[in-house]
Motif scaffolding. Sequence first.
Motif, PDB file in Angstrom:
ATOM      1  N   HIS A 273       0.827  -1.211   0.000  1.00 27.17           N
ATOM      2  CA  HIS A 273       0.000   0.000   0.000  1.00 27.17           C
ATOM      3  C   HIS A 273       0.860   1.259   0.000  1.00 27.17           C
ATOM      4  O   HIS A 273       0.388   2.327  -0.397  1.00 27.17           O
ATOM      5  CB  HIS A 273      -0.907   0.012   1.239  1.00 27.17           C
ATOM      6  CG  HIS A 273      -1.793  -1.185   1.353  1.00 27.17           C
ATOM      7  ND1 HIS A 273      -2.950  -1.339   0.624  1.00 27.17           N
ATOM      8  CD2 HIS A 273      -1.690  -2.312   2.109  1.00 27.17           C
ATOM      9  CE1 HIS A 273      -3.529  -2.483   0.929  1.00 27.17           C
ATOM     10  NE2 HIS A 273      -2.780  -3.100   1.833  1.00 27.17           N
ATOM     11  N   VAL A 274       2.086   1.151   0.499  1.00 27.94           N
ATOM     12  CA  VAL A 274       2.997   2.291   0.570  1.00 27.94           C
ATOM     13  C   VAL A 274       4.362   1.848   0.062  1.00 27.94           C
ATOM     14  O   VAL A 274       4.661   0.652  -0.011  1.00 27.94           O
ATOM     15  CB  VAL A 274       3.128   2.820   2.022  1.00 27.94           C
ATOM     16  CG1 VAL A 274       1.820   3.429   2.491  1.00 27.94           C
ATOM     17  CG2 VAL A 274       3.591   1.713   2.963  1.00 27.94           C
ATOM     18  N   ALA A 396      -3.047   4.237   6.226  1.00 26.34           N
ATOM     19  CA  ALA A 396      -1.668   4.685   6.414  1.00 26.34           C
ATOM     20  C   ALA A 396      -1.589   5.779   7.474  1.00 26.34           C
ATOM     21  O   ALA A 396      -0.669   5.803   8.304  1.00 26.34           O
ATOM     22  CB  ALA A 396      -1.097   5.181   5.090  1.00 26.34           C
ATOM     23  N   LYS A 397      -2.566   6.699   7.478  1.00 23.72           N
ATOM     24  CA  LYS A 397      -2.576   7.752   8.497  1.00 23.72           C
ATOM     25  C   LYS A 397      -2.796   7.164   9.892  1.00 23.72           C
ATOM     26  O   LYS A 397      -2.231   7.642  10.878  1.00 23.72           O
ATOM     27  CB  LYS A 397      -3.657   8.780   8.177  1.00 23.72           C
ATOM     28  CG  LYS A 397      -3.348   9.646   6.964  1.00 23.72           C
ATOM     29  CD  LYS A 397      -4.466  10.651   6.704  1.00 23.72           C
ATOM     30  CE  LYS A 397      -4.134  11.538   5.504  1.00 23.72           C
ATOM     31  NZ  LYS A 397      -5.224  12.497   5.198  1.00 23.72           N
ATOM     32  N   HIS A 400       0.501   5.682  10.888  1.00 25.97           N
ATOM     33  CA  HIS A 400       1.456   6.778  11.058  1.00 25.97           C
ATOM     34  C   HIS A 400       1.314   7.420  12.438  1.00 25.97           C
ATOM     35  O   HIS A 400       2.300   7.671  13.140  1.00 25.97           O
ATOM     36  CB  HIS A 400       1.240   7.821   9.958  1.00 25.97           C
ATOM     37  CG  HIS A 400       2.086   9.043  10.093  1.00 25.97           C
ATOM     38  ND1 HIS A 400       1.669  10.153  10.805  1.00 25.97           N
ATOM     39  CD2 HIS A 400       3.323   9.339   9.627  1.00 25.97           C
ATOM     40  CE1 HIS A 400       2.619  11.074  10.760  1.00 25.97           C
ATOM     41  NE2 HIS A 400       3.628  10.600  10.053  1.00 25.97           N
ATOM     42  N   VAL A 434       2.520  10.889   5.934  1.00 20.20           N
ATOM     43  CA  VAL A 434       2.520   9.538   5.371  1.00 20.20           C
ATOM     44  C   VAL A 434       3.507   9.447   4.215  1.00 20.20           C
ATOM     45  O   VAL A 434       4.234   8.465   4.061  1.00 20.20           O
ATOM     46  CB  VAL A 434       1.095   9.170   4.904  1.00 20.20           C
ATOM     47  CG1 VAL A 434       1.122   7.918   4.044  1.00 20.20           C
ATOM     48  CG2 VAL A 434       0.178   8.972   6.103  1.00 20.20           C
ATOM     49  N   TRP A 439       8.678   3.873   5.564  1.00 15.18           N
ATOM     50  CA  TRP A 439       7.953   2.671   5.990  1.00 15.18           C
ATOM     51  C   TRP A 439       8.834   1.431   5.881  1.00 15.18           C
ATOM     52  O   TRP A 439       9.581   1.270   4.923  1.00 15.18           O
ATOM     53  CB  TRP A 439       6.715   2.474   5.127  1.00 15.18           C
ATOM     54  CG  TRP A 439       5.710   3.586   5.181  1.00 15.18           C
ATOM     55  CD1 TRP A 439       5.463   4.511   4.207  1.00 15.18           C
ATOM     56  CD2 TRP A 439       4.804   3.877   6.245  1.00 15.18           C
ATOM     57  NE1 TRP A 439       4.459   5.367   4.597  1.00 15.18           N
ATOM     58  CE2 TRP A 439       4.041   5.002   5.839  1.00 15.18           C
ATOM     59  CE3 TRP A 439       4.561   3.322   7.498  1.00 15.18           C
ATOM     60  CZ2 TRP A 439       3.049   5.558   6.652  1.00 15.18           C
ATOM     61  CZ3 TRP A 439       3.575   3.866   8.300  1.00 15.18           C
ATOM     62  CH2 TRP A 439       2.838   4.969   7.890  1.00 15.18           C
ATOM     63  N   ASP A 443       5.761  -2.333   8.821  1.00 23.14           N
ATOM     64  CA  ASP A 443       4.775  -1.248   8.805  1.00 23.14           C
ATOM     65  C   ASP A 443       3.736  -1.483   7.717  1.00 23.14           C
ATOM     66  O   ASP A 443       2.537  -1.241   7.912  1.00 23.14           O
ATOM     67  CB  ASP A 443       5.460   0.098   8.552  1.00 23.14           C
ATOM     68  CG  ASP A 443       6.412   0.505   9.658  1.00 23.14           C
ATOM     69  OD1 ASP A 443       6.237   0.031  10.790  1.00 23.14           O
ATOM     70  OD2 ASP A 443       7.341   1.288   9.378  1.00 23.14           O
ATOM     71  N   ALA A 444       4.194  -1.939   6.555  1.00 24.84           N
ATOM     72  CA  ALA A 444       3.278  -2.180   5.438  1.00 24.84           C
ATOM     73  C   ALA A 444       2.243  -3.240   5.797  1.00 24.84           C
ATOM     74  O   ALA A 444       1.077  -3.156   5.388  1.00 24.84           O
ATOM     75  CB  ALA A 444       4.059  -2.600   4.197  1.00 24.84           C
ATOM     76  N   ILE A 447      -0.403  -1.566   7.891  1.00 26.46           N
ATOM     77  CA  ILE A 447      -1.305  -0.780   7.053  1.00 26.46           C
ATOM     78  C   ILE A 447      -2.306  -1.687   6.353  1.00 26.46           C
ATOM     79  O   ILE A 447      -3.491  -1.355   6.206  1.00 26.46           O
ATOM     80  CB  ILE A 447      -0.497   0.053   6.036  1.00 26.46           C
ATOM     81  CG1 ILE A 447       0.341   1.113   6.772  1.00 26.46           C
ATOM     82  CG2 ILE A 447      -1.413   0.729   5.023  1.00 26.46           C
ATOM     83  CD1 ILE A 447       1.321   1.850   5.883  1.00 26.46           C
TER      84      ILE A 447
END
Length: 684
Positions: A273-274, A396-397, A400, A434, A439, A443-444, A447
Amino acid sequence: MSTPVPPPTPDDPLARERAHLVSSRSALRAMREDAEALDIADVTANWVNAAVLQRQIEDRVKALADLSGTPLFFGRLDYLHAPGAEAAEGAGGERFYIGRRHVHDAAGDPMVIDWRAPVSQPFYRASPKDPMDIGLRRRFGYTGGDLTAYEDEHLSDPAEAAATSRLLQREIERPRVGPMRDIVATIQPEQDEIVRAGLSGSVCVQGGPGTGKTAVGLHRVAYLLYAHRERLARTGTLVVGPNRSFLHYIEQVLPALGELTVRQATVDDLVAHVEVRGTDDPATAAVKGDARMALVLRRALYAGITPPAEPVVVVRGSRHWRLPAHEVAEIVGGLLERDIRYGAAREALPQRIAHAVLVRMERAGEAPDDRVQDAVARNTAVKAAVKAVWPQADPAKLVHRLLSDPDHLAEHAEGVFDADEQKALLWARPARSVRSARWSPADAVLIDEAADLIERTPSLGHVVLDEAQDLSPMQYRAVGRRCTTGSVTVLGDLAQGTTPWATRSWAEALAHLGKADAVVEELTAGFRVPTDVIAYASRLLPHIAPGLAPVESVRENPGFFEVRAATGTDDVTGACRELLAREGSVGLIAADARVPELAGALAAAGLAPLAPGEETTRESRLTLVPASLAKGLEYDYVVLDEPGAVVDGEPDERTGLRRLYVCLTRAVSGLIVTHAAALPAQLG
């Protein structure tokens, strides 16, 4: 109809089998030409249908390719009676050639039967104790694509049938170059049971090095696509591997079996996603991968829902319709009790509020319809109330803020993570946004979990998860939500877990996947790793996986195995050159930190190595493999450099010993261990 068994003739049996091979290849070529010649101009209603049909034809043409050097059929079954028919006195049997795909002649009669068809099953399962109505099982030997030998088992003769198949052993031990090859000709009964297990049930396969678990998983996908093609065409299939090198290594197995529609991905691909630009230390990654993070994320997400402070007043014409705050709160409470996704509930909220307003209109004597309800749901006052009570969420926010705000994390991690764990979760330098965040892979995954809390992740029909022992609980959850309405085949070896969070038990892993009822099967017969090599590697088992049964090699050839003291890189390159004089692929495996030095030494010696994942050829057969990428790969011969450095390259001794176990078991025919430093004490 199938080919009747001919009476004995004085001619050369091998010549007859070669003639059948030639005829079968000709028939396959005709099938491909027929597919290529299909004209769809007058059978499609529009360009969309035409494009879909054209794609299906192209896939069919690809599936009918006659792969050079790949045997079209590898076995033959002579039935005593017609399959599926009652055994009648004097009834003649039938003959079937077993191969990778179905081939028929111009009249539609089968010349080769797909290995997945029910009539082919006795090729893998029949035995002297249960001959399954098979009088003769014949195996074929090939050199390249040429049929050069055959071997018969008369299952009615226990003495003959008990003998070990030399062609089977030769196929297992055959040197290999290029990508991973299929095992369709050598599938064993215990493997076949897993391959043909039903689609509705999930299976977990615990298998040590060389037991064929990866190949079993891939052949299971091919079988399921054969047996449930229409259903899986709608729902999709997916193979999840540990890294890109591994996926590249296995990617030719399914096309060799005629299957082209299976998607392959890593866990990182699934949760992309990021953009991932950062890394975590092992302790932090372990906390982020803990299943407790799912609860923290849920708390943080739903904490954003606040009770309404004001009534909702909808103005329509001259009338004002007032919905008290407590009624809005009841509507919100009802949606929360239904436990539907955050986003779906938020979309339902304005309609629920509008319905309550319509009830008031009806009580006042009006007769509103659905169009009025939709208009009220879009009313500015209703939209403002929804925004205030049930705000829109961004996954993601959400993550974060948890990783950058100590107070926010403490609020939602209270009673879940202690102070030290919370400190490990927080970024040392919080990112401002973000977009600017570095990341990490862990972390991913968080999310992705948050995204699923907001909107349901689409589910596939079947997922194969390979090298599963290395996944964190949160990664298991990421894979599991992609097969909530489907099934999964989990493949792994607890002894090869090389992450600090490696799986401790399959029961725990399957619970995180949401497949706690999956059947756990264990493969202990080793077909790939030679006896002497697996015996040496198994010295590590008491230290890395106490209680796990060691692999028992069924290879007649004990293999080539040596442990050599080395004084420098010249001894390592010399060992590589020595093994390159043999037939087959060679892998030089070393601790990641030693790879640059060894790459320079190989270049100075005039040996240009490939990188992991690059396809070997007869001209380029040497691959330099960092220990961290060795898992799942295999080579005919391996030089393992400095076992002590492999262990020392990991964050703890147990993980290092597991990494060493993986590296020791990559050889198919021979292994040379070179070391200047002392060997790990656990090797004895």
